[in-house]
Design a protein around this motif. Structure first.
Motif, PDB file in Angstrom:
ATOM      1  N   PHE A   1       0.666  -1.268  -0.276  1.00 40.82           N
ATOM      2  CA  PHE A   1      -0.361  -0.383   0.580  1.00 40.82           C
ATOM      3  C   PHE A   1       0.781   1.016  -0.637  1.00 40.82           C
ATOM      4  CE2 PHE A   1      -2.874  -2.991   1.779  1.00 40.82           C
ATOM      5  CZ  PHE A   1      -4.150  -2.485   1.435  1.00 40.82           C
ATOM      6  N   VAL A   2       0.456   2.244  -0.264  1.00 36.69           N
ATOM      7  CA  VAL A   2       1.005   4.070  -0.651  1.00 36.69           C
ATOM      8  C   VAL A   2       0.242   4.739   0.257  1.00 36.69           C
ATOM      9  CG1 VAL A   2       2.032   5.442  -2.151  1.00 36.69           C
ATOM     10  CG2 VAL A   2       2.827   3.101  -2.937  1.00 36.69           C
ATOM     11  N   GLN A   3       0.558   5.069   0.758  1.00 36.62           N
ATOM     12  CA  GLN A   3      -0.128   6.386   1.935  1.00 36.62           C
ATOM     13  C   GLN A   3       1.004   7.730   1.442  1.00 36.62           C
ATOM     14  OE1 GLN A   3      -3.075   7.102   3.584  1.00 36.62           O
ATOM     15  NE2 GLN A   3      -1.849   8.964   3.098  1.00 36.62           N
ATOM     16  N   TRP A   4       0.507   8.579   0.463  1.00 40.76           N
ATOM     17  CA  TRP A   4       1.443   9.523   0.319  1.00 40.76           C
ATOM     18  C   TRP A   4       1.202  11.319   1.667  1.00 40.76           C
ATOM     19  CZ3 TRP A   4      -0.626   7.332  -3.922  1.00 40.76           C
ATOM     20  CH2 TRP A   4       0.578   7.281  -4.556  1.00 40.76           C
ATOM     21  N   PHE A   5       2.076  12.111   2.245  1.00 41.34           N
ATOM     22  CA  PHE A   5       2.062  12.793   3.238  1.00 41.34           C
ATOM     23  C   PHE A   5       2.967  13.665   3.053  1.00 41.34           C
ATOM     24  CE2 PHE A   5       1.305  13.443   7.699  1.00 41.34           C
ATOM     25  CZ  PHE A   5       0.070  12.879   8.367  1.00 41.34           C
ATOM     26  N   ASP A   6       2.516  14.678   3.219  1.00 36.99           N
ATOM     27  CA  ASP A   6       3.028  15.801   3.561  1.00 36.99           C
ATOM     28  C   ASP A   6       3.882  15.913   4.607  1.00 36.99           C
ATOM     29  OD1 ASP A   6       1.570  16.865   0.871  1.00 36.99           O
ATOM     30  OD2 ASP A   6       0.081  18.034   1.950  1.00 36.99           O
ATOM     31  N   SER A   7       5.096  16.989   4.387  1.00 37.13           N
ATOM     32  CA  SER A   7       5.966  17.486   5.506  1.00 37.13           C
ATOM     33  C   SER A   7       6.086  18.024   6.649  1.00 37.13           C
ATOM     34  CB  SER A   7       7.247  17.207   5.111  1.00 37.13           C
ATOM     35  OG  SER A   7       7.111  18.360   4.321  1.00 37.13           O
ATOM     36  N   ASP A   8       4.557  18.905   6.360  1.00 43.79           N
ATOM     37  CA  ASP A   8       4.118  19.481   7.644  1.00 43.79           C
ATOM     38  C   ASP A   8       2.784  19.077   8.764  1.00 43.79           C
ATOM     39  OD1 ASP A   8       2.675  19.886   5.325  1.00 43.79           O
ATOM     40  OD2 ASP A   8       3.210  22.105   6.087  1.00 43.79           O
ATOM     41  N   ASP A   9       2.468  18.149   8.076  1.00 43.72           N
ATOM     42  CA  ASP A   9       0.933  17.190   8.551  1.00 43.72           C
ATOM     43  C   ASP A   9       1.193  16.150   9.676  1.00 43.72           C
ATOM     44  OD1 ASP A   9      -0.263  19.237   6.741  1.00 43.72           O
ATOM     45  OD2 ASP A   9      -0.955  17.312   5.174  1.00 43.72           O
ATOM     46  N   VAL A  10       0.105  15.545  10.634  1.00 43.48           N
ATOM     47  CA  VAL A  10       0.669  15.611  11.479  1.00 43.48           C
ATOM     48  C   VAL A  10      -0.922  14.162  11.436  1.00 43.48           C
ATOM     49  CG1 VAL A  10       0.384  15.007  14.225  1.00 43.48           C
ATOM     50  CG2 VAL A  10       1.344  17.144  12.843  1.00 43.48           C
ATOM     51  N   MET A  11      -0.291  12.710  11.645  1.00 41.24           N
ATOM     52  CA  MET A  11      -1.481  11.497  11.636  1.00 41.24           C
ATOM     53  C   MET A  11      -1.797  11.409  12.881  1.00 41.24           C
ATOM     54  SD  MET A  11       1.334   8.598   9.596  1.00 41.24           S
ATOM     55  CE  MET A  11       1.504   8.882   8.154  1.00 41.24           C
TER      56      MET A  11
ATOM     57  N   SER B   1      -8.333  17.227   9.580  1.00 38.94           N
ATOM     58  CA  SER B   1      -8.893  18.568   9.545  1.00 38.94           C
ATOM     59  C   SER B   1      -7.509  19.608  10.067  1.00 38.94           C
ATOM     60  CB  SER B   1      -9.099  17.738  11.567  1.00 38.94           C
ATOM     61  OG  SER B   1      -9.753  19.611  12.076  1.00 38.94           O
ATOM     62  N   LYS B   2      -8.435  20.724   9.746  1.00 37.74           N
ATOM     63  CA  LYS B   2      -7.453  22.211  10.143  1.00 37.74           C
ATOM     64  C   LYS B   2      -7.216  22.227  11.419  1.00 37.74           C
ATOM     65  CE  LYS B   2      -8.365  23.438   5.460  1.00 37.74           C
ATOM     66  NZ  LYS B   2      -8.742  24.546   4.358  1.00 37.74           N
ATOM     67  N   ASP B   3      -7.561  21.980  12.256  1.00 41.71           N
ATOM     68  CA  ASP B   3      -7.812  21.904  14.100  1.00 41.71           C
ATOM     69  C   ASP B   3      -7.230  19.916  14.501  1.00 41.71           C
ATOM     70  OD1 ASP B   3      -7.667  22.130  16.592  1.00 41.71           O
ATOM     71  OD2 ASP B   3     -10.285  23.300  16.288  1.00 41.71           O
ATOM     72  N   ASN B   4      -5.621  20.820  15.015  1.00 42.82           N
ATOM     73  CA  ASN B   4      -4.729  19.133  15.240  1.00 42.82           C
ATOM     74  C   ASN B   4      -6.013  19.254  17.000  1.00 42.82           C
ATOM     75  OD1 ASN B   4      -3.024  17.446  15.641  1.00 42.82           O
ATOM     76  ND2 ASN B   4      -1.274  18.741  16.484  1.00 42.82           N
ATOM     77  N   LYS B   5      -7.095  19.509  17.201  1.00 40.77           N
ATOM     78  CA  LYS B   5      -8.151  18.772  18.299  1.00 40.77           C
ATOM     79  C   LYS B   5      -8.518  18.581  18.336  1.00 40.77           C
ATOM     80  CE  LYS B   5      -6.202  22.857  21.537  1.00 40.77           C
ATOM     81  NZ  LYS B   5      -6.561  23.964  22.490  1.00 40.77           N
TER      82      LYS B   5
ATOM     83  N   HIS C   1      -6.263  13.342  10.456  1.00 38.66           N
ATOM     84  CA  HIS C   1      -5.267  13.351  10.097  1.00 38.66           C
ATOM     85  C   HIS C   1      -4.958  14.960  10.727  1.00 38.66           C
ATOM     86  CE1 HIS C   1      -5.365  14.354   5.311  1.00 38.66           C
ATOM     87  NE2 HIS C   1      -4.064  15.285   5.490  1.00 38.66           N
ATOM     88  N   PHE C   2      -3.456  15.697  10.911  1.00 39.48           N
ATOM     89  CA  PHE C   2      -4.215  17.051  10.552  1.00 39.48           C
ATOM     90  C   PHE C   2      -3.748  18.345   9.822  1.00 39.48           C
ATOM     91  CE2 PHE C   2      -1.295  20.732  12.688  1.00 39.48           C
ATOM     92  CZ  PHE C   2      -2.357  22.233  12.099  1.00 39.48           C
ATOM     93  N   TYR C   3      -4.235  18.819   8.621  1.00 42.90           N
ATOM     94  CA  TYR C   3      -3.819  18.903   7.161  1.00 42.90           C
ATOM     95  C   TYR C   3      -3.206  20.828   7.664  1.00 42.90           C
ATOM     96  CZ  TYR C   3      -3.646  20.707   2.271  1.00 42.90           C
ATOM     97  OH  TYR C   3      -4.061  22.054   1.547  1.00 42.90           O
ATOM     98  N   ARG C   4      -1.845  20.812   7.547  1.00 43.89           N
ATOM     99  CA  ARG C   4      -1.417  22.285   7.967  1.00 43.89           C
ATOM    100  C   ARG C   4      -1.510  22.484   6.520  1.00 43.89           C
ATOM    101  NH1 ARG C   4       2.007  23.607  12.410  1.00 43.89           N
ATOM    102  NH2 ARG C   4       3.031  21.388  12.234  1.00 43.89           N
TER     103      ARG C   4
END
Length: 309
Positions: A89-99, A124-128, A204-207
């Motif tokens: 499986f492949v999961q692309w992710f950005d270097s400023d986001d959080v799982m 979500s754009k809100d980590n909380k 995941h948190f999208y920044r």
């Protein structure tokens, strides 16, 4: 039975101040069978120093520099990462986001239980507000999902999607694009007969950073504007038999023209004169008259809208 490996592919550029949080969230995953491929697009800060500490912590992290055969930018880095990935499986992710810590486990669990090719969770754009409480699960098989996707009915960001690697086949991110690259990529991948699984949970948190591609487009940087024009042309040429898809691409073209005209950016408008007159369904002479009026006054766009039966 051995659990499948997930290849997490992360392009990065000057993220020394943020990538540590991203990699910490990967280390915290309850699903353990992963590899994380980090492809540096030419960072000038201490990104490599930060990443080195993670290479020493865990051998599942792999670090590369984008080779010259791939164009500069996140797309080239993603494509190289895909080529060297080893996971099922492949999961692309950005270097400023959080799982979320169960980001991978929930996706893999549903991929296996539902025999899904694609698992899509929310962000979500809100980590909380991250949660692993799934409100709804919707699974289906389709070869026409891409139509709804192109029509904007299922917006997503790259990190939302987990995909079986064998379903990427020969698909790669278009390295000529600096905007909407995931939109173009997934619109092509989704044209296959695939089983989808939608997980209703923000995992995941999208920044959206100040120097992100999206923010640069808002500021009107040339490469981003050119990308939107290029993508609109590409969609129109590829989906010539889908009226609604063409109409949506033309609306995007008209929106881009309006922004350029209000900025009095004659150079880009003139370069793409044929495209802009076509999305307004006007002759060259009539569109030229409108163009002059638009550039001088910043008005008149409503009068230009085409009547489409």
């Amino acid at each position: 039975m051995e659990k499948p490996t997930v290849s997490i592919i992360i392009p990065t550029y000057n993220r020394a101040h943020l990538i540590g949080e991203t990699l910490n969230s990967i280390l915290a995953q309850t699903y353990k069978n992963w590899e994380c491929i980090i492809v540096d697009d030419g960072s000038l800060d201490r990104t490599n120093v930060v990443i080195q500490t993670y290479l020493e912590k865990d051998q599942r992290f792999r670090y590369f520099h984008r080779p010259k055969e791939h164009l500069p930018g996140g797309n080239g880095a993603r494509n190289y990462g895909l080529k060297i990935s080893k996971g099922e499986f492949v999961q692309w992710f950005d270097s400023d986001d959080v799982m979320h810590k169960n980001f991978l486990s929930i996706k893999i669990e549903n991929a296996l239980q539902q025999n899904a090719d694609i698992v899509i969770a929310r962000h979500s754009k809100d980590n909380k507000k991250l949660t692993d409480k799934v409100q709804n699960l919707r699974c289906f098989k389709s070869s026409e999902f891409y139509i709804d996707y192109l029509l904007g009915k299922h917006p997503l960001v790259t990190g939302n999607v987990l995909i079986r690697k064998n379903k990427t086949n020969s698909f790669f991110f278009d390295e000529n694009l600096y905007k909407a690259q995931e939109f173009d990529f997934f619109s092509r991948v989704f044209q296959q007969q695939l089983t989808y699984c939608f997980v209703d949970a923000p995992l995941h948190f999208y920044r959206e950073a100040n120097d992100s591609i999206s923010s640069k487009t808002i500021k009107g940087e040339k490469k981003q504007v050119e990308s939107l024009i290029y993508l609109s042309q590409k969609i129109i040429n590829t989906h010539i038999n889908h009226r609604k898809i063409i109409e949506r691409a033309e609306r995007q073209g008209r929106k881009t023209y309006k922004v350029l005209a209000k900025r009095k950016d004659f150079k880009i408008i003139w370069k793409h004169f044929s495209f802009f007159k076509s999305v307004y369904h006007k002759s060259s002479s009539l569109f030229f008259c409108y163009m002059v009026y638009n550039l001088l006054t910043g008005k008149g766009f409503d009068k230009m809208k085409p009547y489409i039966k």
